[in-house]
Design a protein around this motif. Sequence first.
Motif, PDB file in Angstrom:
ATOM      1  N   LEU A 260     -17.230  13.102   7.252  1.00 52.84           N
ATOM      2  CA  LEU A 260     -16.869  13.452   8.572  1.00 52.84           C
ATOM      3  C   LEU A 260     -16.630  12.452   9.634  1.00 52.84           C
ATOM      4  O   LEU A 260     -16.238  12.841  10.620  1.00 52.84           O
ATOM      5  N   LEU A 264     -13.779   7.327  12.910  1.00 53.62           N
ATOM      6  CA  LEU A 264     -14.547   7.301  14.608  1.00 53.62           C
ATOM      7  C   LEU A 264     -15.577   5.595  14.593  1.00 53.62           C
ATOM      8  O   LEU A 264     -15.540   5.134  15.490  1.00 53.62           O
ATOM      9  N   VAL A 265     -15.016   5.611  13.128  1.00 55.98           N
ATOM     10  CA  VAL A 265     -15.690   4.295  12.213  1.00 55.98           C
ATOM     11  C   VAL A 265     -14.576   3.513  12.088  1.00 55.98           C
ATOM     12  O   VAL A 265     -13.994   4.092  11.378  1.00 55.98           O
ATOM     13  N   LYS A 274     -21.262  12.538   3.822  1.00 54.47           N
ATOM     14  CA  LYS A 274     -21.060  14.175   4.330  1.00 54.47           C
ATOM     15  C   LYS A 274     -19.021  13.580   4.822  1.00 54.47           C
ATOM     16  O   LYS A 274     -18.773  13.118   5.072  1.00 54.47           O
ATOM     17  N   ARG A 302     -13.254  24.884   6.820  1.00 54.60           N
ATOM     18  CA  ARG A 302     -13.959  23.569   6.296  1.00 54.60           C
ATOM     19  C   ARG A 302     -15.205  24.165   6.232  1.00 54.60           C
ATOM     20  O   ARG A 302     -15.411  24.925   6.670  1.00 54.60           O
ATOM     21  N   TYR A 315     -22.875  23.042   3.855  1.00 55.21           N
ATOM     22  CA  TYR A 315     -23.238  23.574   4.679  1.00 55.21           C
ATOM     23  C   TYR A 315     -21.531  24.258   5.875  1.00 55.21           C
ATOM     24  O   TYR A 315     -20.382  23.732   5.100  1.00 55.21           O
TER      25      TYR A 315
ATOM     26  N   GLY B  78     -15.214  12.378  18.956  1.00 55.03           N
ATOM     27  CA  GLY B  78     -16.563  11.697  18.888  1.00 55.03           C
ATOM     28  C   GLY B  78     -16.495  10.928  19.366  1.00 55.03           C
ATOM     29  O   GLY B  78     -16.306  10.050  20.258  1.00 55.03           O
ATOM     30  N   GLU B  79     -17.853  10.163  19.663  1.00 56.30           N
ATOM     31  CA  GLU B  79     -18.729   8.940  19.237  1.00 56.30           C
ATOM     32  C   GLU B  79     -19.382   8.390  18.672  1.00 56.30           C
ATOM     33  O   GLU B  79     -20.576   9.244  17.931  1.00 56.30           O
ATOM     34  N   ALA B  80     -19.109   7.301  17.471  1.00 53.53           N
ATOM     35  CA  ALA B  80     -20.099   7.566  16.362  1.00 53.53           C
ATOM     36  C   ALA B  80     -20.985   7.322  16.348  1.00 53.53           C
ATOM     37  O   ALA B  80     -21.945   8.584  15.556  1.00 53.53           O
ATOM     38  N   VAL B  83     -22.546  10.784  16.962  1.00 46.26           N
ATOM     39  CA  VAL B  83     -22.160  11.832  16.126  1.00 46.26           C
ATOM     40  C   VAL B  83     -22.692  12.220  14.561  1.00 46.26           C
ATOM     41  O   VAL B  83     -23.473  12.695  13.726  1.00 46.26           O
ATOM     42  N   LYS B  84     -23.349  10.179  14.725  1.00 45.36           N
ATOM     43  CA  LYS B  84     -24.277   9.806  13.436  1.00 45.36           C
ATOM     44  C   LYS B  84     -25.911  10.609  13.652  1.00 45.36           C
ATOM     45  O   LYS B  84     -25.872  11.028  12.820  1.00 45.36           O
ATOM     46  N   SER B  87     -25.518  14.362  13.415  1.00 46.53           N
ATOM     47  CA  SER B  87     -25.584  14.946  12.271  1.00 46.53           C
ATOM     48  C   SER B  87     -26.855  14.776  11.123  1.00 46.53           C
ATOM     49  O   SER B  87     -26.666  15.347   9.677  1.00 46.53           O
ATOM     50  N   ASN B  88     -26.894  13.361  10.948  1.00 43.06           N
ATOM     51  CA  ASN B  88     -28.409  12.924  10.231  1.00 43.06           C
ATOM     52  C   ASN B  88     -29.455  13.607  11.097  1.00 43.06           C
ATOM     53  O   ASN B  88     -30.266  14.472  10.184  1.00 43.06           O
ATOM     54  N   PRO B  91     -28.724  19.017  11.209  1.00 42.08           N
ATOM     55  CA  PRO B  91     -27.741  19.308  10.204  1.00 42.08           C
ATOM     56  C   PRO B  91     -26.911  20.574  10.291  1.00 42.08           C
ATOM     57  O   PRO B  91     -25.759  20.479  10.281  1.00 42.08           O
ATOM     58  N   ILE B  94     -23.664  19.922  11.508  1.00 46.32           N
ATOM     59  CA  ILE B  94     -22.734  19.165  11.086  1.00 46.32           C
ATOM     60  C   ILE B  94     -21.257  20.066  11.420  1.00 46.32           C
ATOM     61  O   ILE B  94     -20.101  19.553  11.773  1.00 46.32           O
ATOM     62  N   LEU B  97     -19.155  19.436  14.039  1.00 46.20           N
ATOM     63  CA  LEU B  97     -19.004  17.954  14.581  1.00 46.20           C
ATOM     64  C   LEU B  97     -17.847  17.816  13.547  1.00 46.20           C
ATOM     65  O   LEU B  97     -17.608  18.253  12.509  1.00 46.20           O
ATOM     66  N   PRO B  98     -17.160  16.209  13.808  1.00 49.65           N
ATOM     67  CA  PRO B  98     -17.045  16.016  15.619  1.00 49.65           C
ATOM     68  C   PRO B  98     -17.160  17.231  16.556  1.00 49.65           C
ATOM     69  O   PRO B  98     -15.459  18.403  16.304  1.00 49.65           O
TER      70      PRO B  98
END
Lengths: 351, 150
Positions: A260, A264-265, A274, A302, A315, B78-80, B83-84, B87-88, B91, B94, B97-98
Motif C-alpha cells: 500500500l 511513499l516510503v 498491506k 483493486r 478490502y 499521499g503522505e507517508a 496514509v499509515k 490505513s491503520n 481500515p 484502505i 488510499l493512496p
Amino acid sequence: MHRDFPALSHMLVFLFFISLPVFAEENGAALYEENCAVCHGNDGRGGVGVPLALPDFQYAVSDQFLERTIRKGRPGRVMPAFNNLDDAQVKAIVRHIRSWAPGKPIAHPSIKVKGDPVKGRALFAKNCAACHGSKGEGGKGTGVTFSRPRDLPIIAPALNNRGFLYAASDQMIKATLMNGREGTPMVSFLKQGLSEQDINDIVSFVRSFEKQTPVNVTHEPDRNKLASVYESPYDMKETIAALKRAIIGENFRIIRIQNLDSGLVDEAQEDTHKVIIYFCNFQLLNDALAVDPRVGLFLPCRVTVVEKDGKVLVYALNPKRLSYLFNNAELNKLCEGMSETYISIIEEATL
Amino acid sequence: MKKILSLLIFVSSLFFSGQSQADNLLMARTRLSFPEAMLKLQDSIHEQGYTVSRIQRVDIGLTKSGYRTDKYRVVFFGEAKLVKRLSNDYPQLIPYLPFKIAIFAEGEETLLIASNPHELTRNVYPELESTMQKVEKDMLAIFKSMRDDE
C-alpha cells in the motif's frame, strides 16, 4: 450612545451601497470557468457536456431555461445541480453564456402547446427515438467528448428528464423542433416534412413524460458503506494467490501487486502487511469510458489484503459510494455490476 | 401552521443541503497540453507536501489491447505518515488510499478529476475532521493551480 446611533446607521447605509456593486457584478466568466468549463469547454464548445455557444441553441432558450438548468441540473444525466450558487451568481453565469451569441433570444410566451400526445407518440417513435431513446431517455455517453471515438458527434439529451422538463417550456421544445440546431445532429423537422400540427403533437407527447413516475434514484441501504471487508481463512500468501486465481477466472488481467505504501516510503521500510492487487479488463474499461470519461477515478480495479492481529482481511471499495457523485444513471448501473464482480472474486478466493 | 413550517424547512433542506455535489467531485480543465499538464500536476502535488507514489498509464493498456483512446493517466499520491495513520486506524478507508487524480486529454486541452477524500469521512469520523479538512484544502489548491493556467 444616542448620538452614535444615527452615525452608525448612516455608516451601514453607506457600506450597503458601496458593497452593492460587488453583488451586482458577480464575475460570470470566472464563475463559469470554475463551475462549468470543465464539461462545457472554456468557450462553450462542449466536452463532457453539450455545446452551449451555438446560436440556434441560444436563440431557442430563455434565460429562465438556463437558470433552471443550472439550479436543478439533469438528474442522472451528468449535468449537476448547482445549489451552492446564489441567484446573483447564476445570473452572472447566464450573462456570460449569452455573451457568446449576442442578440435577443426569442421570447417564449408561457402559452401551452395544444397537441395530441397519442399521435405524438407514434411520430416520436418514428422520428426521434433513434437518437433520444424510445422512452426519451437520451443518448448514451456524455457531451461531445473528443478523446474517444463515438457514433453521434453530440449526445442527444434526455427528454424524459425531470430537470429538462422543469426548465423547458412547450414553446422552447416547439422552437427546437421547428428550427433545429445548426451544427448539431438535431435538424429542423419542419424541413424534414412534418407539419406544425405534427410538431405540436410531438411536443404534447414529450410533455406527457412528466406524468410518468420518475425512475427513482433511491438511497440504497449500502450506498453509504465505504468498503466491503471479508476475512480469509488462509494466510497472507495463500490469500493473494487465491485472489489472483479468482481475478483471472473472472476474465481480468493482473496489472500489479504492490504494498500500500509503495512509492511513499523507502522500499526497505514498506509495510508488507498491506498489499494491493491491481487488475483490469480492458474491454470493460473501454465500455466504461464510453459511458463516462471520468471513470478513471475507479481505476484500476483493486482489492487490498491486510494482515492484522493474526487475521487476514480483504478490502474492496464500494463503487456505489463514489458513483453517486457523478450523477450518471448509466454509470450507476456499471457500478452495480462492478460491486457484484468484486464480491464474487473475493467470495471465491476466501471460501 | 407549525406543520407547514416544518414541511417548508424540510423541503428547503432538500434543496439547500449544505455541501453540493460539485464540492465532492473535484474537476478542472486546463488549456495546457497533456504532457505540460502532467508536469504541472506533479509539481502542484509536491507543493502541497505530498509524494507522487505511482502513475498508472491507463491509455497504454487500452491501446495495447486494441482500443483507441487519447492520453489517460491516474496519478497516485499521499503522505507517508498520513496514509499509515489512516490505513491503520480507519481500515474502511484502505481502498481509497493512496489518494488519486485522474487526468486525461480532451483535444488540445486536459481534464482532471478527483473525489474529495474529506467527503468519505465527513459525518462518519468526527475526530478526523481537521485532518481531512486539510487534505480537502490541499486538493482544492491543487485543482485551483491547474485551473489558473494563463
